[in-house]
Each structure stands twice: as structure tokens, then as C-alpha cells.
Write an enzyme that holds these catalytic residues in place. Structure first.
Site, mmCIF file in Angstrom:
data_model
loop_
_atom_site.group_PDB
_atom_site.id
_atom_site.type_symbol
_atom_site.label_atom_id
_atom_site.label_comp_id
_atom_site.label_asym_id
_atom_site.label_seq_id
_atom_site.Cartn_x
_atom_site.Cartn_y
_atom_site.Cartn_z
ATOM 1 N N LYS A 49 0.849 -1.191 0.000
ATOM 2 C CA LYS A 49 0.000 0.000 0.000
ATOM 3 C C LYS A 49 0.875 1.228 0.000
ATOM 4 O O LYS A 49 1.866 1.279 0.737
ATOM 5 C CB LYS A 49 -0.863 -0.030 1.287
ATOM 6 C CG LYS A 49 -1.867 1.077 1.394
ATOM 7 C CD LYS A 49 -3.193 0.688 0.780
ATOM 8 C CE LYS A 49 -4.117 1.883 0.588
ATOM 9 N NZ LYS A 49 -3.750 2.737 -0.565
ATOM 10 N N LYS A 97 5.019 2.199 8.479
ATOM 11 C CA LYS A 97 3.807 2.943 8.866
ATOM 12 C C LYS A 97 2.591 2.022 8.975
ATOM 13 O O LYS A 97 1.835 2.082 9.948
ATOM 14 C CB LYS A 97 3.549 4.026 7.809
ATOM 15 C CG LYS A 97 2.524 5.054 8.194
ATOM 16 C CD LYS A 97 2.132 5.939 7.008
ATOM 17 C CE LYS A 97 3.325 6.661 6.416
ATOM 18 N NZ LYS A 97 2.908 7.632 5.372
ATOM 19 N N LYS A 130 5.366 2.364 -2.826
ATOM 20 C CA LYS A 130 5.242 3.761 -3.231
ATOM 21 C C LYS A 130 5.474 3.845 -4.721
ATOM 22 O O LYS A 130 6.142 2.990 -5.302
ATOM 23 C CB LYS A 130 6.299 4.624 -2.518
ATOM 24 C CG LYS A 130 5.917 6.072 -2.439
ATOM 25 C CD LYS A 130 4.858 6.277 -1.380
ATOM 26 C CE LYS A 130 4.619 7.706 -1.024
ATOM 27 N NZ LYS A 130 4.054 7.817 0.335
ATOM 28 N N THR A 160 -5.128 12.640 6.819
ATOM 29 C CA THR A 160 -3.742 12.766 7.291
ATOM 30 C C THR A 160 -3.658 13.865 8.350
ATOM 31 O O THR A 160 -3.075 13.673 9.425
ATOM 32 C CB THR A 160 -2.788 13.052 6.116
ATOM 33 O OG1 THR A 160 -3.019 12.061 5.104
ATOM 34 C CG2 THR A 160 -1.336 13.004 6.539
ATOM 35 N N ASN A 173 -2.423 19.121 0.995
ATOM 36 C CA ASN A 173 -3.539 18.379 1.582
ATOM 37 C C ASN A 173 -3.339 18.148 3.092
ATOM 38 O O ASN A 173 -4.222 18.444 3.890
ATOM 39 C CB ASN A 173 -3.703 17.049 0.835
ATOM 40 C CG ASN A 173 -4.791 16.220 1.456
ATOM 41 O OD1 ASN A 173 -4.534 15.441 2.376
ATOM 42 N ND2 ASN A 173 -6.024 16.411 1.027
ATOM 43 N N SER A 220 -7.485 5.156 4.153
ATOM 44 C CA SER A 220 -7.386 4.381 2.910
ATOM 45 C C SER A 220 -7.802 2.930 3.168
ATOM 46 O O SER A 220 -8.489 2.303 2.363
ATOM 47 C CB SER A 220 -5.945 4.379 2.377
ATOM 48 O OG SER A 220 -5.709 5.526 1.598
HETATM 49 N N1 GLU Z 1 0.583 8.911 0.459
HETATM 50 C C1 GLU Z 1 0.055 8.738 1.768
HETATM 51 C C2 GLU Z 1 1.166 8.362 2.725
HETATM 52 O O1 GLU Z 1 2.309 8.624 2.488
HETATM 53 C C3 GLU Z 1 -1.123 7.789 1.810
HETATM 54 C C4 GLU Z 1 -0.849 6.400 1.375
HETATM 55 C C5 GLU Z 1 -2.095 5.517 1.274
HETATM 56 O O2 GLU Z 1 -3.166 5.965 1.658
HETATM 57 O O3 GLU Z 1 -1.937 4.409 0.805
HETATM 58 O O4 GLU Z 1 0.917 7.866 3.791
#
Ligand code: GLU
Length: 423
Positions: A64, A88, A100, A184, A215, A352
Site C-alpha cells: 500500500k 507505517k 510507493k 492525514t 492536503n 485508505s
Molecule cells: N501517500 C500517503 C502516505 O504517504 C497515503 C498512502 C495511502 O493511503 O496508501 O501515507
């Protein structure tokens, strides 16, 4: 950058015993893919962009992580970000691994149609390795719900079936979740609230400066000031504004939308009379004497070159990797606590996860339900991390890594290791 990111891993092994195989596995990415994405530009020209997807570890579930559009995107950066996503998701206790993606592009130079073609092209390039049970993208720097909607549509077209759960952060009408947009910022605020409780802070006296008004930064600023925190300064890529008596975040947002940069909020004819804000530099913002410095822009913002200038009591990382390991050491020596990214900004991926669950079940939750569930996770995991830091007498970052790595190690061990097979 990735070598630096991995130093955080090493710091954990001083405190907990982890099988060597766990260390070997977590030291490399499972899969890294680079693809070229040809895009027909509005003037008829063909331009080739470079796209990346790194799937770091999937022991705890499908990988993810967001997709970023930025001129400085490269394999090293995307790999580091995918490593942080792995930690995370484990810290938050989600059934996901980490990944990513990114495209090296300045999206501000593209028309909306070019952006759509690039986004659909990204999905065509990576469709074979993505999917609701493989790897689930989401927004990141300079990508948003509109882009996620295009991507979901492209994937469904390729798959010849509706698969909204293959990507999160979609618009509400295309299967998005209530509360994902602000998740976030909201999650970071829940963490800060727990932190404030432990330190017996009086919220109405806590001053905040925020680097980044995207955001994460904007929603954090909005929700924090609504809760009573005093937001004194915010910045974007073009500059920063400050007011000793506090900013009106909604006004700042409205003017930025109209003028596309914060400087216009500072001085724009009649606006000048209305908003009594001072224009400062990004470096000034980082050095402001506030209680909480919130870092919500990009990585490597507080480094060994400027860590000694930070005057905040606490740093809250809502961007990924804004403080370097060398800066961590300087800040620790100076008694400045850092609430780390892998905990503080996990609200985005938590919601998410909720979106993925709702898509899979086909049953959608109301906003208060999303908020309550997010609050529960952030409260629980933040307190685990704070307790671990007290127990081990270590930094909050090391504590968060201990927490995440213990969950990852549990999963890796239970798949079998050398000890397991030789007894
Ligand atoms: N890009 C966000 C992060 O760095 C969200 C990632 C997601 O929701 O999968 O946590």
C-alpha cells in the site's frame, strides 16, 4: 536517501531482539519497477515520462502506498518512501505491506488533459503488478482524488470489471470514503492531542508553525485552529506568512486558492488591509519560537545544516521523512522531541484502509463513523508508542520503529525462519 532511511532500522536492534532473517528481509525491497510512460501532449508532441513503483514488503498483506508527481522523483526516493510505508502500516496495525510510486514530472506544467493521459498511462504501465489483493495505490504529493478516479477507471477498463478497491483516495462519488481527504491532517491532530494530554498542555496556549499547505498541512491547520491551537505561521513552496496573534486558516486557504500562492495572502491591495500578516521566509518559519513545528512538505527539510536553528519544543512530522537522521541526533541532544512520520501521518493510510474495506463490502460508512474509527486507532497506537519510548528511554521515532518492526518481525518469523526449520 534509502541508506539513511535504513539507519532508523539499525537503531531499533539495540532495544529488541530480532531474528537475522528479519533484518535481511527488511533491508531490501521485494520489487522495484521502472517504466516509461509515453504521453501525447496537447501540441501533438510525444513526451516520455519515467514512472516508478516499488513494493517493499508484503508479508503483512498487499502492499500500500501513494503515487507522487514531482520533478525530483527518482528510484532512491521512491524506495525510501516505500520502506516508510511498510513501517507505517505496521505501526498502525493495518493488514498491509508498503509500497510507493511516482512519476518524474512537474504536474503544474501539464494541462488537465495531459495530466489525465499521464495518469491513465501510469496505470497501463503498472497494471500487471497492481490490484486489490496485490498493491493498492493512493494519492501522495501533487496527486489527488481526481487523479485516483481516472486511475480506478483505467484499471477497471483494463480488467473489464469494476475494481474500486484497487486504489484509495478516490472521489466520494466513485467509491471514495468520507473523511479520506482530511485524514492525514486529522490523524496527526489526534496524535498531537494525545501528546498534549501527556504533557498537560493547555491547548489554547499552544502555538504552531506549519511548513507546507498542501492536503496534509492545510487540513491539519484548519482542524488544529478549530480545536483551539494557535496557528501562527504557514508556508508553501513560494513563501511563508506569520502573525503573532494567529492566522485565520480559512481566509488564508481561500486567498491561496484565488492566487495560487501564499504571498498573495500577504499583500494584495485591499486584502492587505484585511489580513495583518507578515511575510517571512521558509527558513524563518523553521526557526520560529513556537511550541510545535509541523513539517508537512517534503523530505529532508530539517538537516544537520539547520537543526540547531529550530526553536520549537516539539516537531510533528506530517510529511514523510522531513527530518534527516543526522538532524535527529542534533535535535535529541537539544531536547527537542520529534513525533515521527510513521506514526503522526498514518491517518491517511488508515482511512485508505477503511476505503478498501468499504469497497470490498459494498457498504459505506457515515463521516462520524470514519472519524471515530480513525480516532480509536490513532489514540491507541500513539499511546503504545509513547509508552514504549518511556519504557526504553528512547526517542519517539525509535519507539515507533520498535512497535512497527515487532509486528513485521512477528509476521516474517511466523512464515518460518532458519531456527524454525532446523528444530
Ligand atoms: N501517500 C500517503 C502516505 O504517504 C497515503 C498512502 C495511502 O493511503 O496508501 O501515507
Amino acid at each position: 536517501m534509502f541508506e539513511l532511511a535504513k539507519q532508523r532500522l539499525a537503531s531499533v536492534f539495540k532495544y529488541i531482539e530480532v531474528d537475522e532473517e528479519v533484518i535481511s528481509r527488511l533491508s531490501v525491497a521485494k520489487r522495484a519497477i521502472i517504466a516509461s510512460i509515453p504521453v501525447r501532449m496537447d501540441n501533438g508532441e510525444l513526451k516520455i515520462f519515467t514512472g516508478y513503483r516499488v513494493q517493499y514488503d508484503d508479508t503483512r498483506g498487499p502492499t500500500k502506498g501513494g503515487i507522487r508527481y514531482h520533478p525530483r522523483v527518482n528510484l532512491d526516493e521512491v524506495t525510501s518512501l516505500s520502506f516508510w510505508m511498510t513501517v507505517k502500516c505496521a505501526v498502525a496495525g493495518l493488514p498491509f505491506g508498503g509500497a510507493k510510486g511516482g512519476v518524474t514530472v512537474n504536474p503544474k506544467e501539464l494541462s488537465k488533459l495531459e495530466l489525465e493521459r499521464l495518469s491513465r498511462g501510469y496505470i497501463r504501465a503498472f497494471a500487471d503488478v497492481l490490484g486489490e489483493a496485490r498493491d493498492i495505490p493512493a494519492p501522495d504529493v501533487y496527486t489527488n482524488s481526481t487523479i485516483m478516479g481516472w486511475m480506478a477507471d483505467e484499471y477497471s477498463t483494463i480488467s473489464r470489471r469494476q475494481v474500486p478497491e484497487m486504489i484509495t483516495g478516490k472521489p466520494l462519488h466513485l467509491g471514495g470514503s468520507q473523511g479520506r481527504e482530511s485524514a492525514t491532517g486529522q490523524g496527526a491532530l489526534y496524535t498531537l492531542e494525545e501528546y498534549a494530554k501527556r504533557h498537560q498542555w493547555n491547548i489554547s496556549q499552544v502555538t504552531i508553525a506549519i511548513q507546507g499547505f498542501g492536503n496534509a498541512g492545510y487540513h491539519f491547520a484548519r482542524l488544529a485552529s478549530r480545536m483551539g491551537f494557535r496557528v501562527l505561521a504557514v508556508s508553501d513552496s513560494k513563501g511563508a506568512i506569520y502573525s503573532s496573534s494567529g492566522l485565520n486558516v480559512e481566509d488564508v486557504y481561500r486567498f491561496k486558492q484565488e492566487e495560487k500562492k501564499l504571498a498573495s495572502v500577504y499583500c494584495d491591495g485591499s486584502v492587505c488591509n484585511m489580513l495583518d500578516y507578515e511575510e517571512i521566509s521558509n527558513e524563518d518559519l523553521l526557526a520560529l519560537k513556537v511550541d510545535v513545528l509541523v513539517l508537512g512538505a517534503l523530505e529532508n527539510q530539517v538537516t544537520q545544516l539547520n537543526a540547531d536553528k529550530v526553536q520549537a519544543v516539539t516537531i510533528l512530522e506530517i510529511a514523510n521523512g522531513p527530518v534527516t537522521p543526522q538532524a535527529d541526533e542534533i535535535l535529541e541532544a537539544r531536547g527537542i522531541q520529534v513525533i515521527p512520520d510513521v506514526l503522526a501521518n498514518s491517518g491517511g493510510v488508515v482511512v485508505s484502509y477503511f476505503e478498501w474495506v468499504q469497497n470490498k463490502s459494498g457498504f459505506y460508512w457515515e463521516a462520524p463513523e470514519v472519524r471515530e474509527k480513525l480516532h480509536n486507532i490513532m489514540r491507541r497506537e500513539s499511546n503504545v508508542v509513547f509508552d514504549l519510548a518511556n519504557h526504553h528511554q528512547c526517542t519517539l521515532r525509535t519507539a515507533a520503529y520498535i512497535h512497527g518492526i515487532e509486528r513485521l518481525a512477528g509476521a516474517i518469523d511466523q512464515r518460518g525462519n532458519k531456527k524454525y526449520f532446523s528444530t
